[in-house]
Scaffold this motif. Structure first.
Motif, PDB file in Angstrom:
ATOM      1  N   PRO A  60      19.908  17.441  17.909  1.00 17.08           N
ATOM      2  CA  PRO A  60      19.204  17.006  19.122  1.00 17.08           C
ATOM      3  C   PRO A  60      17.793  17.577  19.199  1.00 17.08           C
ATOM      4  O   PRO A  60      17.532  18.725  18.810  1.00 17.08           O
ATOM      5  N   THR A  61      16.891  16.791  19.742  1.00 12.40           N
ATOM      6  CA  THR A  61      15.531  17.277  19.980  1.00 12.40           C
ATOM      7  C   THR A  61      15.484  18.145  21.225  1.00 12.40           C
ATOM      8  O   THR A  61      14.569  18.968  21.385  1.00 12.40           O
ATOM      9  N   CYS A  62      16.460  17.966  22.118  1.00 14.64           N
ATOM     10  CA  CYS A  62      16.550  18.805  23.310  1.00 14.64           C
ATOM     11  C   CYS A  62      17.354  20.057  22.972  1.00 14.64           C
ATOM     12  O   CYS A  62      18.556  19.957  22.673  1.00 14.64           O
ATOM     13  N   THR A  86      18.035  13.971  31.377  1.00 14.05           N
ATOM     14  CA  THR A  86      17.962  12.509  31.322  1.00 14.05           C
ATOM     15  C   THR A  86      17.024  12.027  30.219  1.00 14.05           C
ATOM     16  O   THR A  86      17.103  10.869  29.805  1.00 14.05           O
ATOM     17  N   ALA A  87      16.159  12.906  29.732  1.00 12.87           N
ATOM     18  CA  ALA A  87      15.210  12.525  28.677  1.00 12.87           C
ATOM     19  C   ALA A  87      15.741  12.847  27.280  1.00 12.87           C
ATOM     20  O   ALA A  87      15.010  12.708  26.287  1.00 12.87           O
ATOM     21  N   CYS A  88      17.008  13.268  27.170  1.00 11.74           N
ATOM     22  CA  CYS A  88      17.555  13.744  25.883  1.00 11.74           C
ATOM     23  C   CYS A  88      18.355  12.702  25.125  1.00 11.74           C
ATOM     24  O   CYS A  88      18.862  12.987  24.030  1.00 11.74           O
ATOM     25  N   GLY A  89      18.510  11.535  25.692  1.00 14.87           N
ATOM     26  CA  GLY A  89      19.271  10.502  25.012  1.00 14.87           C
ATOM     27  C   GLY A  89      20.740  10.842  24.839  1.00 14.87           C
ATOM     28  O   GLY A  89      21.414  10.337  23.937  1.00 14.87           O
ATOM     29  N   GLY A  90      21.255  11.729  25.665  1.00 14.14           N
ATOM     30  CA  GLY A  90      22.668  12.089  25.634  1.00 14.14           C
ATOM     31  C   GLY A  90      23.022  13.251  24.729  1.00 14.14           C
ATOM     32  O   GLY A  90      24.142  13.773  24.795  1.00 14.14           O
ATOM     33  N   GLN A  91      22.083  13.705  23.872  1.00 14.71           N
ATOM     34  CA  GLN A  91      22.365  14.782  22.924  1.00 14.71           C
ATOM     35  C   GLN A  91      21.606  16.052  23.311  1.00 14.71           C
ATOM     36  O   GLN A  91      20.377  16.033  23.435  1.00 14.71           O
ATOM     37  N   THR A 107      24.772  12.861  31.833  1.00 11.88           N
ATOM     38  CA  THR A 107      23.610  12.738  30.948  1.00 11.88           C
ATOM     39  C   THR A 107      23.860  13.311  29.561  1.00 11.88           C
ATOM     40  O   THR A 107      23.024  13.141  28.667  1.00 11.88           O
TER      41      THR A 107
END
Length: 386
Positions: A60-62, A86-91, A107
């Motif tokens: 994940p980028t987050c 919410t900006a993490c695409g679920g990961q 999220t």
């Protein structure tokens, strides 16, 4: 023949091509390597293909920076390093510490952690709903789920260490449980596991199955698999392991396959009855090494095809056991191939073998009684006629 001595005679040929649609043990392993309950098993390597792994874990980028333990709730929407989930695409990845789950926000669908992942013991049907969620514990970190409200539906649980399900509700719909560590997988309490896979990929890792009913599932261990005395019914499931240990009195088995590439042992240190296979759902019980059936009090019934590529030791001091269907000891040592004592009984039953041949089409031959056919299934057995 000699009383209490040895029995001499012609050496028996390999029984595998007589009983199975295979030429020898290696060919049989290839024939057994197929899809069970939606999961493709490689019997030679005791592995399951296309399973999630630590190597294939998302990146994940987050990334949340964790100090100590991060408490995750359904209302959590940020962490140190991530302003908004919410900006993490679920990961989301949690790095530097452990994660304790009190609930998972909508999220997050994939949770990756460099530390251990555990759950609170006061979850609800809502906070314990892990449907379509994925969990990855990197390195040698462990995953522990311990609440009866946890529902695993099409969930993915992968650990570089061990996985412990000390309590949960159900695991259904292609849930994948994979341990890559030496601690393996331990399941001690829950309701049921259905249409799912449990895999231990480490040659030192074990699988311990207890406290749960297992249905239409595929279970594979590279080391030892134990059916604990607390385990529920095991129905139409495929179990492949190096060593197999069956405790008493739980874990009755109906249908499917019990396969041990090395040795298998059943143990009954106390009263109770274990049934492995039924007349409606017989079992293929294949042991690549030796089978030891040891009993104190209590009894055991094995119904199906018991094929042992080594020696069979049936030892019963107080209780009793019956083996119904066919029993083949394929050992080549010529000494004590089948050893029986106590209240044991072997009964040939064509209808059971026919049912097994139908359920495992292309693996087990259909018996042909008459002429020399019945002799094939009676070979290498010691038979007492009353």
């Amino acid at each position: 023949t000699t009383t209490n001595g040895t029995c001499t005679g012609s050496t028996m040929t390999d029984r595998i091509p007589e009983i199975f649609d295979s030429t020898d043990i290696n060919d049989l392993k290839n024939d057994l390597s197929k899809t069970y309950n939606g999961f493709n098993v490689d019997v030679n390597n005791l592995s399951v293909s296309s399973m999630p792994s630590i190597a294939s874990a998302p990146s994940p980028t987050c990334v949340c920076t964790v100090s100590g333990t991060f408490n995750l709730n359904t209302s959590t929407n940020s962490c140190t390093g991530v302003a908004d989930f919410t900006a993490c695409g679920g990961q989301v990845k949690f790095s530097g510490g452990d994660v304790k789950i009190y609930g998972i926000p909508a999220t997050i669908s994939t949770l990756v952690s460099t530390g251990n992942i555990t759950t609170d013991t006061h979850l609800s049907a809502t906070t314990g709903n892990f449907t379509n969620k994925s969990f990855y514990a990197l390195g040698t970190s462990n995953i522990t789920f311990n609440d009866s409200s946890i529902t695993l539906n099409n969930s993915t649980i992968v650990s570089g260490g061990g996985i412990t399900l000390s309590d949960f509700n159900t695991a259904v719909n292609s849930t994948k449980i994979v341990s890559e560590g030496t601690s393996g997988v331990t399941i001690s309490s829950g309701t049921s596991i259905e249409n799912s896979a449990i895999v231990s990929t480490n040659t030192s890792g074990n699988i311990s199955l207890g406290g749960v009913a297992y249905t239409n599932s595929t279970i594979v261990s590279k080391n030892t698999l134990t059916l604990e005395s607390t385990a529920g019914a095991i129905t139409d499931s495929a179990i492949f392991t190096k060593n197999l240990y069956l405790e008493k009195p739980g874990a009755n088995v109906a249908g499917g396959i019990l396969y041990a590439s090395n040795n298998a042992t059943t143990q009954s240190p106390f009263s109770g009855n274990k049934t492995i296979g039924t007349t409606v759902k017989p079992i293929l019980f294949f042991v690549g090494g030796d089978l030891s059936v040891n009993h104190g009090a209590g009894s055991a019934d094995i119904i199906g095809l018991t094929f042992v590529n080594g020696n069979i030791n049936l030892n019963d001091s107080v209780g009793g056991f019956t083996l119904t269907g066919a029993v083949i000891a394929n050992g080549t040592s010529g000494t004590n191939t089948v050893s029986m004592s106590g209240n044991s009984q072997i009964t040939f039953n064509k209808s059971i073998l026919s049912a097994l041949s139908s359920s495992l089409s292309g693996i087990v031959k259909s018996p042909t009684c008459g002429g020399s056919g019945q002799g094939i299934y009676m070979s290498n057995n010691k038979v007492t006629i009353y």
